[in-house]
Design an enzyme around this catalytic site. Sequence first.
Site, short mmCIF file in Angstrom:
data_model
loop_
_atom_site.label_atom_id
_atom_site.label_comp_id
_atom_site.label_asym_id
_atom_site.label_seq_id
_atom_site.Cartn_x
_atom_site.Cartn_y
_atom_site.Cartn_z
N THR B 39 0.88 -1.17 0.00
CA THR B 39 0.00 0.00 0.00
C THR B 39 0.92 1.22 0.00
O THR B 39 2.14 1.07 0.02
CB THR B 39 -0.90 0.03 1.25
OG1 THR B 39 -0.08 0.41 2.36
CG2 THR B 39 -1.52 -1.32 1.54
N CYS B 40 0.32 2.40 0.02
CA CYS B 40 1.16 3.59 0.01
C CYS B 40 1.97 3.68 1.30
O CYS B 40 2.91 4.43 1.42
CB CYS B 40 0.32 4.83 -0.20
SG CYS B 40 -0.99 4.99 0.99
N GLU B 104 -9.91 3.35 8.92
CA GLU B 104 -10.28 3.53 7.51
C GLU B 104 -10.48 2.17 6.86
O GLU B 104 -9.82 1.20 7.22
CB GLU B 104 -9.23 4.37 6.78
CG GLU B 104 -7.80 3.90 6.96
CD GLU B 104 -7.26 3.20 5.73
OE1 GLU B 104 -7.96 3.23 4.71
OE2 GLU B 104 -6.17 2.64 5.81
N GLN B 106 -10.14 1.21 3.67
CA GLN B 106 -9.41 0.87 2.45
C GLN B 106 -8.47 -0.33 2.63
O GLN B 106 -8.37 -1.19 1.76
CB GLN B 106 -8.60 2.09 2.05
CG GLN B 106 -8.30 2.15 0.57
CD GLN B 106 -7.42 3.36 0.26
OE1 GLN B 106 -6.98 4.07 1.15
NE2 GLN B 106 -7.18 3.57 -0.99
N GLY B 179 -14.67 31.16 -2.96
CA GLY B 179 -13.27 30.76 -3.01
C GLY B 179 -13.21 29.31 -3.40
O GLY B 179 -14.15 28.55 -3.12
N ALA B 180 -12.10 28.92 -4.02
CA ALA B 180 -12.07 27.56 -4.56
C ALA B 180 -10.86 26.81 -4.03
O ALA B 180 -10.08 26.24 -4.79
CB ALA B 180 -12.08 27.61 -6.08
N GLY B 181 -10.67 26.81 -2.74
CA GLY B 181 -9.55 26.07 -2.15
C GLY B 181 -9.77 24.57 -2.25
O GLY B 181 -10.87 24.11 -2.55
N GLU B 182 -8.70 23.85 -1.95
CA GLU B 182 -8.76 22.40 -2.11
C GLU B 182 -9.73 21.77 -1.12
O GLU B 182 -10.51 20.88 -1.45
CB GLU B 182 -7.36 21.82 -1.90
CG GLU B 182 -7.22 20.43 -2.41
CD GLU B 182 -5.84 19.89 -2.08
OE1 GLU B 182 -5.72 18.68 -1.95
OE2 GLU B 182 -4.90 20.70 -1.94
#
Lengths: 274, 411
Positions: B39-40, B104, B106, B179-182
Amino acid sequence: MNNADFLLFNLAIAFGVLSTAGYLLSLFLKRVALARISTWILLASFALMTVTLLLSVSKEAGLINPGRRDFFLFCAWSVAGIYLALQLKTKTRVLGAFVTPLILLLQIAAAAQQTGTVLVPADMQNSLTLVHLILAVAGEALFALASLAGLIYLIQNSNLKRAKFDSLIRLLPSLNDLERINRICLLWGFSFLTAGLISGVAFAGAAWQAGWYADPKIIWTFGVWVVYGFLLHQRLAIGWRGARMARLSVAAFVVFVITYWLIKICFATIHDFI
Amino acid sequence: MTAPLALREKLFAGCEEKKNLLAELLAIAGVREAMYLTTCNRVEILAVIDGCEGAERNLCAYPGKVGSLTTPETEKCLYVHREEAAVRHLFRVASSLDSMIMGEAQILGQVKEAYRRALEAHATGAVMNRLLHRAFRTAKRVRTETAIAANPVSVSFAAVELAKKIFGELNGKKVLLIGAGEMAELTATHLLDKGAKDIVIANRTGSQALTLADKFHGRTAVLEDINAELGEADIVISSTGASSYILQADVVKQSQARRKNRMLLLIDIAVPRDIDPAAGELENVYLYNIDNLQDIVDDNMQSRRNEAMKAGVIIEEEVKMFCDWLKGLEAVPTIVSLRAKAEAIVQTEIARAAPWLQSMNEEDQHKVAALIGSIVNKLLHNPVTALKEENIEFESAQLAAVTRQLFQLDE
């Protein structure tokens, strides 16, 4: 009252106690599973109350002269029935923790009236007053639920305003659901009470010639009707909602209960039997 | 997790490149069953090996070879769990107790995928198959019997959770992004997933707003119009870099009158803040800033840690059950090979004695064969019984190992 009736009635109360305890426990332990079980227990209690009421009606031709016990049992039955129907529609189980104590209270009131005395004076024993009684009780049961939903709304609202996301906030329903319950109950409660008043007035107009409208309880009932009518109007037409509506419906019901007892204690009315 | 990112990258790339990794693992002497998990966050090899020490050494060197790491690099980041500890580690990994974000979901999917790969390559056997099924079972128990995954532990999910407690269903709710933040984008994505629709993006630079509007099938607006847009929106997410309030309390108050006091959720994830805190005191307006959301996340993290204690109990139960099974298994093959060896010796010796045995009559030949069989059985009786029974003084695995050595069963 015979053995079957006695058994059914007491079983209904026993289940009422159980479901109240279950619901309250689910609230304190924050376990939804407990509330789910309590719903079924409440349903059992409701079924038992239904059978008890049907038995009374069939046995003594008691439809038009219910006993005092059956009157309170009918109040409990109405609240339970309305709550169970609402639960089907909105899936807000936690409301039960607030409703079942009220149901239990009414069941206990019924149990205190075991003497079986006839409730309604002989001159009022007819089907019109029965309709009047049923509609008025159902209307007030709905108001009671509206105010309980309002109470939970206020609790949940203050949780959300404080941005405190604890387990209580998770357990209680969303504001939107609570507002919806409040609205539905107000709307139907008002409709029932209106129909109840009309049937009462129709009976009074026919049976009593004059002076009946000066009766304190009749004036009081009309006052309640006006207050709830005003609330409903502000809700539907003006757009009062949220916390303000919740506060008002709680206040309206509290005033309703207090004045009911004040009038019962202080005045002699033609409704003294209730 | 002890390995720095650069090493994990090398390892991961090495694992991805190699097509016959499982076959190579199985080719290591002493390795009977194997699978690997990437996995990562982790690269792990699970293997069932025979008792010889060389197998473990070769296995430990293998990741270094795959990732082209130097020996000190490998030694620094390698961890080895054996027997019960290895079982416990796998159960913890599958139940997401060992993850960066505890609880989590995953990781379980990744373990399942790794197992499927090993299964297809016929790299697993009786031990590994049972081990993995037990791991999945444990993960499921942890998920259903504890609340480890119950509450959101990211700021964007916490915002969605709040929205659900206010609006119930989010179906058809209108979202206004200022505003278009992440983070705003991520929150909007979650809201849309839950049924919100009709997204409006107001941003200083038009191009970014357009890109987002395209992505969400929404439309754009200029910052000057947000007062008008406020009348339509149910949920506002603000994340501009402005140095003063973009949304004043009295503007919100006016718009509340226009929108008939419907409930309004304001999420202010900007620092410095975009929305006047006084707006949160208005009736039917719910305002949350980044600290509020972070507090919720922290609380939820804490409750996950508490749930992890309960999960630990479940895992210990399952580890014990599996290890008990494994112990039983170890005795059986030893007994089988012990009997097989005795039988082989008997057969060889009878064959060698064939010339003079043939001179006896048939009845006597049978008697001799029965005599030999009974002597062998008597000799084997005690060691076999000892292997079968739980022994207080020795672990059954130890006993099995000693028996194998004494009778030279592995040759």
